[in-house]
Each structure stands twice: as structure tokens, then as C-alpha cells.
Write a protein that holds these residues in place. Structure first.
Motif, PDB file in Angstrom:
ATOM      1  N   THR A   1       0.794  -1.221   0.000  1.00 56.30           N
ATOM      2  CA  THR A   1       0.000   0.000   0.000  1.00 56.30           C
ATOM      3  C   THR A   1       0.832   1.279   0.000  1.00 56.30           C
ATOM      4  N   SER A   2       2.104   1.221   0.411  1.00 61.04           N
ATOM      5  CA  SER A   2       2.940   2.430   0.385  1.00 61.04           C
ATOM      6  C   SER A   2       3.186   2.918  -1.042  1.00 61.04           C
ATOM      7  N   ASN A   3       3.121   2.011  -2.018  1.00 59.68           N
ATOM      8  CA  ASN A   3       3.315   2.411  -3.414  1.00 59.68           C
ATOM      9  C   ASN A   3       2.252   3.402  -3.862  1.00 59.68           C
ATOM     10  N   PHE A   4       1.081   3.309  -3.249  1.00 57.03           N
ATOM     11  CA  PHE A   4      -0.049   4.129  -3.678  1.00 57.03           C
ATOM     12  C   PHE A   4      -0.304   5.309  -2.740  1.00 57.03           C
ATOM     13  N   SER A   5       0.041   5.149  -1.454  1.00 58.31           N
ATOM     14  CA  SER A   5      -0.168   6.251  -0.518  1.00 58.31           C
ATOM     15  C   SER A   5       0.932   7.304  -0.628  1.00 58.31           C
ATOM     16  N   SER A   6       2.158   6.886  -0.983  1.00 60.65           N
ATOM     17  CA  SER A   6       3.268   7.833  -1.068  1.00 60.65           C
ATOM     18  C   SER A   6       3.854   7.954  -2.466  1.00 60.65           C
ATOM     19  N   LYS A   7       3.340   7.136  -3.420  1.00 58.50           N
ATOM     20  CA  LYS A   7       3.822   7.166  -4.815  1.00 58.50           C
ATOM     21  C   LYS A   7       5.330   6.899  -4.899  1.00 58.50           C
ATOM     22  N   LYS A   8       5.808   6.017  -4.031  1.00 59.80           N
ATOM     23  CA  LYS A   8       7.218   5.654  -4.017  1.00 59.80           C
ATOM     24  C   LYS A   8       7.407   4.228  -4.527  1.00 59.80           C
ATOM     25  N   VAL A   9       8.620   3.932  -4.938  1.00 58.96           N
ATOM     26  CA  VAL A   9       8.973   2.584  -5.380  1.00 58.96           C
ATOM     27  C   VAL A   9       9.438   1.790  -4.168  1.00 58.96           C
ATOM     28  N   SER A  10       8.916   0.579  -3.997  1.00 51.96           N
ATOM     29  CA  SER A  10       9.335  -0.273  -2.881  1.00 51.96           C
ATOM     30  C   SER A  10      10.832  -0.538  -2.965  1.00 51.96           C
ATOM     31  N   LEU A  11      11.450  -0.622  -1.800  1.00 48.84           N
ATOM     32  CA  LEU A  11      12.887  -0.875  -1.770  1.00 48.84           C
ATOM     33  C   LEU A  11      13.232  -2.177  -2.498  1.00 48.84           C
ATOM     34  N   VAL A  12      12.374  -3.197  -2.359  1.00 43.97           N
ATOM     35  CA  VAL A  12      12.638  -4.478  -3.022  1.00 43.97           C
ATOM     36  C   VAL A  12      12.671  -4.321  -4.537  1.00 43.97           C
ATOM     37  N   HIS A  13      11.834  -3.429  -5.074  1.00 44.84           N
ATOM     38  CA  HIS A  13      11.818  -3.219  -6.522  1.00 44.84           C
ATOM     39  C   HIS A  13      12.986  -2.344  -6.963  1.00 44.84           C
ATOM     40  N   LYS A  14      13.435  -1.469  -6.092  1.00 46.59           N
ATOM     41  CA  LYS A  14      14.656  -0.711  -6.401  1.00 46.59           C
ATOM     42  C   LYS A  14      15.835  -1.668  -6.534  1.00 46.59           C
ATOM     43  N   ILE A  15      15.862  -2.665  -5.667  1.00 47.62           N
ATOM     44  CA  ILE A  15      16.927  -3.671  -5.740  1.00 47.62           C
ATOM     45  C   ILE A  15      16.842  -4.432  -7.058  1.00 47.62           C
ATOM     46  N   HIS A  16      15.622  -4.864  -7.429  1.00 51.01           N
ATOM     47  CA  HIS A  16      15.449  -5.578  -8.701  1.00 51.01           C
ATOM     48  C   HIS A  16      15.935  -4.731  -9.877  1.00 51.01           C
ATOM     49  N   LEU A  17      15.551  -3.463  -9.869  1.00 47.99           N
ATOM     50  CA  LEU A  17      15.908  -2.586 -10.989  1.00 47.99           C
ATOM     51  C   LEU A  17      17.413  -2.339 -11.044  1.00 47.99           C
ATOM     52  N   LEU A  18      18.026  -2.154  -9.889  1.00 45.77           N
ATOM     53  CA  LEU A  18      19.480  -1.980  -9.867  1.00 45.77           C
ATOM     54  C   LEU A  18      20.196  -3.235 -10.353  1.00 45.77           C
ATOM     55  N   ARG A  19      19.666  -4.388  -9.989  1.00 45.24           N
ATOM     56  CA  ARG A  19      20.284  -5.642 -10.433  1.00 45.24           C
ATOM     57  C   ARG A  19      20.185  -5.811 -11.941  1.00 45.24           C
ATOM     58  N   SER A  20      19.214  -5.129 -12.565  1.00 47.44           N
ATOM     59  CA  SER A  20      19.116  -5.186 -14.025  1.00 47.44           C
ATOM     60  C   SER A  20      20.154  -4.291 -14.697  1.00 47.44           C
ATOM     61  N   GLN A  21      20.774  -3.393 -13.924  1.00 50.98           N
ATOM     62  CA  GLN A  21      21.736  -2.444 -14.467  1.00 50.98           C
ATOM     63  C   GLN A  21      23.172  -2.709 -14.001  1.00 50.98           C
ATOM     64  N   ILE A  22      23.313  -3.322 -12.818  1.00 50.90           N
ATOM     65  CA  ILE A  22      24.634  -3.500 -12.207  1.00 50.90           C
ATOM     66  C   ILE A  22      24.862  -4.982 -11.936  1.00 50.90           C
ATOM     67  N   HIS A  23      26.010  -5.503 -12.318  1.00 44.67           N
ATOM     68  CA  HIS A  23      26.316  -6.919 -12.128  1.00 44.67           C
ATOM     69  C   HIS A  23      26.351  -7.248 -10.637  1.00 44.67           C
ATOM     70  N   PRO A  24      25.857  -8.444 -10.254  1.00 40.37           N
ATOM     71  CA  PRO A  24      25.835  -8.788  -8.827  1.00 40.37           C
ATOM     72  C   PRO A  24      27.212  -8.761  -8.168  1.00 40.37           C
ATOM     73  N   THR A  25      28.261  -9.105  -8.928  1.00 41.78           N
ATOM     74  CA  THR A  25      29.620  -9.043  -8.364  1.00 41.78           C
ATOM     75  C   THR A  25      29.962  -7.621  -7.943  1.00 41.78           C
ATOM     76  N   ASP A  26      29.588  -6.652  -8.785  1.00 43.20           N
ATOM     77  CA  ASP A  26      29.872  -5.253  -8.466  1.00 43.20           C
ATOM     78  C   ASP A  26      29.084  -4.796  -7.242  1.00 43.20           C
ATOM     79  N   LEU A  27      27.840  -5.235  -7.127  1.00 44.02           N
ATOM     80  CA  LEU A  27      27.042  -4.866  -5.956  1.00 44.02           C
ATOM     81  C   LEU A  27      27.603  -5.513  -4.686  1.00 44.02           C
ATOM     82  N   LEU A  28      27.993  -6.769  -4.784  1.00 48.00           N
ATOM     83  CA  LEU A  28      28.577  -7.439  -3.621  1.00 48.00           C
ATOM     84  C   LEU A  28      29.878  -6.769  -3.199  1.00 48.00           C
ATOM     85  N   ASN A  29      30.661  -6.282  -4.169  1.00 51.31           N
ATOM     86  CA  ASN A  29      31.916  -5.596  -3.851  1.00 51.31           C
ATOM     87  C   ASN A  29      31.678  -4.267  -3.148  1.00 51.31           C
ATOM     88  N   LEU A  30      30.509  -3.673  -3.371  1.00 47.33           N
ATOM     89  CA  LEU A  30      30.182  -2.399  -2.730  1.00 47.33           C
ATOM     90  C   LEU A  30      29.705  -2.580  -1.285  1.00 47.33           C
TER      91      LEU A  30
END
Length: 298
Positions: free
Chosen positions: A68-97
Motif C-alpha cells: 500500500t505504500s506504493n499508492f499512498s506515497s507514490k514511491k517505489v518499494s525498496l525491493v523493486h529498487k533492488i530488482h531494478l538496480l540488479r538489471s543495471q549493475i552486475h551482482p559481483t559489483d554490488l557485492l563488492n560495494l
């Protein structure tokens, strides 16, 4: 969509499709036949646009669970931010960070088992983010990376149901809660659990005039569902769905820890656990609810 329709046709050979209304009207009736209930998590627009027309064409009921936070605050869920970042950044690079976190062998096995459709590196990354980081630590790591790569307002508008979609789904009695902000409820402190349940039900009450009757646990693991059944009843829920991969023989002993299979686990899925055979003949029955210190088992 073609594969989805083909899988529904395949499953119809083994059982009938049941609705949330039918479950609530006869919680003991599940043991009288072979029934499938189709569920979707996260309230994604593509589910409405692509899956809903197929389901309605075939006369198959379903439930969509929303954060419901997606609709009450018009924000992207943190879990979906993770999914989207994983589509752009290799998991090795994320693990290194990530500052060095040493998982035990048991935790690595748990990660691979829970995220069994991911490669090991992705499974470990997701396990660290979702189960080893606190929500605040997740935010501190993910938010700056996401802001550098995406426009949050545009992503939210593109990703989730519109207001008119929500109204339609609620009117059709096929809308449930996936919590307020997609956090693993069973791993939170009690005040945080209370807040999550309170906020999601407040959204339903303010938007639709009635509380949600069903909830799908974010992440769905045993730890993220544990110890919640009493609180769910107090919050006004009647059904709760985990990701225990098993069948439900009856809802009467505990309706808040219902098991579910991933669509990929079933005949027509990419990792069919039943080799195309009738899942009702060999599926294990749910067990998590037997260990739950719930209002039913005290």
C-alpha cells in the motif's frame, strides 16, 4: 502470456480454480476436492494488463496483493529498487560495494534454497540485502545507487497499478495486502510489525471503506512469517499466504499460514517439481502452521 495461458490449461486437467470468496465461505471445503488459487504479489501494472485478461477469458478467479505504500506515497518499494538496480549493475559489483559480510555455510544454503530460481551469486546478494541488512541499512546502501540510475516518480507511475485499476480490482473483490512497505514482517520488532499492519489496513479503510481480508507475506520464508498469526487476526485479516512450498488440506486449523507453490514449481512451469503429473497426488502438506504459537494452537 502464451506460456501463462498454457500453464493454466495444463493445471485445469488436475483440479478446479477457486476464489478468495469461496475459501472464506467454506474454509473446510478445500479438503473436499482439488483446488488451485491463483495469486500475484506486488501490484504490478503488467499483471493487470497481461494476466488479468487471460484469467477472465478462461473464467479463472485470482487475487492481487499490493504494497500500500506504493499508492499512498507514490514511491517505489525498496525491493523493486533492488530488482531494478540488479538489471543495471552486475551482482559481483554490488557485492563488492557491500562491506564484508561473511555468511555461514548454513546461510548460503538457505539463500540458494530460498532464491532457488537465481544463480548462486544473485541468491547470496538478495539474501544479504533482505535478511542480513536492517531496513535502514538497505535504504542507506540502495537509495543513492537508485537515485543515480532512475527517476523514482516515473518508475512508480510505470510499474504499479493505477488508481482506476485499484478501484476495479477492489470492486471485483480480488485485492489483498502484501503489507505496507514490503518488509519481512516476522523479522521486525513488534512496534514495526504493528505499524506495517496498521498502515496497510488504514489504506484499505480510507480508500475502500473496509479492511483487506487477506495478506501475502513479503518474501514468504518461514522467518518472515513466524509469530504473526495472532496479530493478523487482531488487524482484521482472515487469510495469510506464505511461500511454504506445499499443499493445504484445510484452512480450519490455521488460515494465516497457507502454503503456496511458485508457478515455476508446477506443471507447465520451468522447474516442474511434479514432472507433468498431478500435483495433488504427491504434494507434501503444509507444516509451518503446526509450529506456530498462534491463537489457534495456544
Amino acid at each position: 502470456p502464451k506460456q501463462f495461458k498454457a500453464q493454466l490449461e495444463k493445471l485445469s486437467q488436475f483440479g478446479q480454480f477457486i476464489s478468495q470468496e469461496e475459501l472464506l465461505a467454506d474454509p473446510g471445503g478445500v479438503s473436499k476436492g482439488n483446488y488451485f488459487l491463483v495469486t500475484f504479489d506486488d501490484g504490478l501494472k503488467e499483471q493487470f494488463d497481461l494476466a488479468k485478461p487471460i484469467l477472465e477469458e478462461m473464467g479463472i478467479p485470482y487475487i492481487f496483493f499490493i504494497n500500500t505504500s506504493n499508492f499512498s506515497s507514490k514511491k517505489v518499494s525498496l525491493v523493486h529498487k533492488i530488482h531494478l538496480l540488479r538489471s543495471q549493475i552486475h551482482p559481483t559489483d554490488l557485492l563488492n560495494l557491500i562491506e564484508k559480510i561473511n555468511l555461514t555455510n548454513q546461510e548460503k544454503k538457505a539463500a540458494v534454497k530460498h532464491y532457488n530460481y537465481d544463480q548462486q551469486e544473485n541468491a547470496i546478494l538478495k539474501y544479504i540485502l533482505n535478511f542480513k541488512f536492517s531496513f535502514k541499512e538497505q535504504q542507506e546502501f540502495i537509495e543513492p545507487l537508485f537515485e543515480n540510475s532512475f527517476n523514482e516518480e516515473e518508475v512508480a507511475k510505470e510499474l504499479y497499478f493505477t488508481d482506476s485499476m485499484l478501484e476495479k480490482l477492489y470492486k471485483d473483490q480480488v485485492l489483498g495486502s502484501h503489507s505496507h512497505s514490503h518488509r519481512p514482517l516476522g523479522l521486525l520488532e513488534e512496534p514495526e510489525i504493528d505499524k506495517e499492519l496498521k498502515l496497510t489496513q488504514e489504506f484499505f479503510l480510507e480508500r475502500f471503506g473496509k479492511p483487506a481480508r487477506s495478506i501475502s507475506f513479503p518474501y514468504g520464508s518461514y522467518d518472515s512469517c513466524e509469530g504473526l498469526t495472532a496479530k493478523l487476526g487482531e488487524a482484521g485479516f482472515q487469510l495469510g499466504f506464505s511461500m511454504e512450498r506445499a499443499a493445504n488440506e484445510s484452512l480450519e486449523s490455521d488460515s494465516f499460514l497457507l502454503s503456496r507453490f511458485d508457478c515455476n514449481d508446477l506443471p507447465g512451469g520451468k522447474n516442474d517439481l511434479f514432472n507433468g503429473n498431478d500435483p495433488f497426488k504427491s504434494a507434501s502438506l503444509r507444516k509451518w502452521h503446526l509450529n506456530e504459537n498462534s491463537i489457534f494452537n495456544k
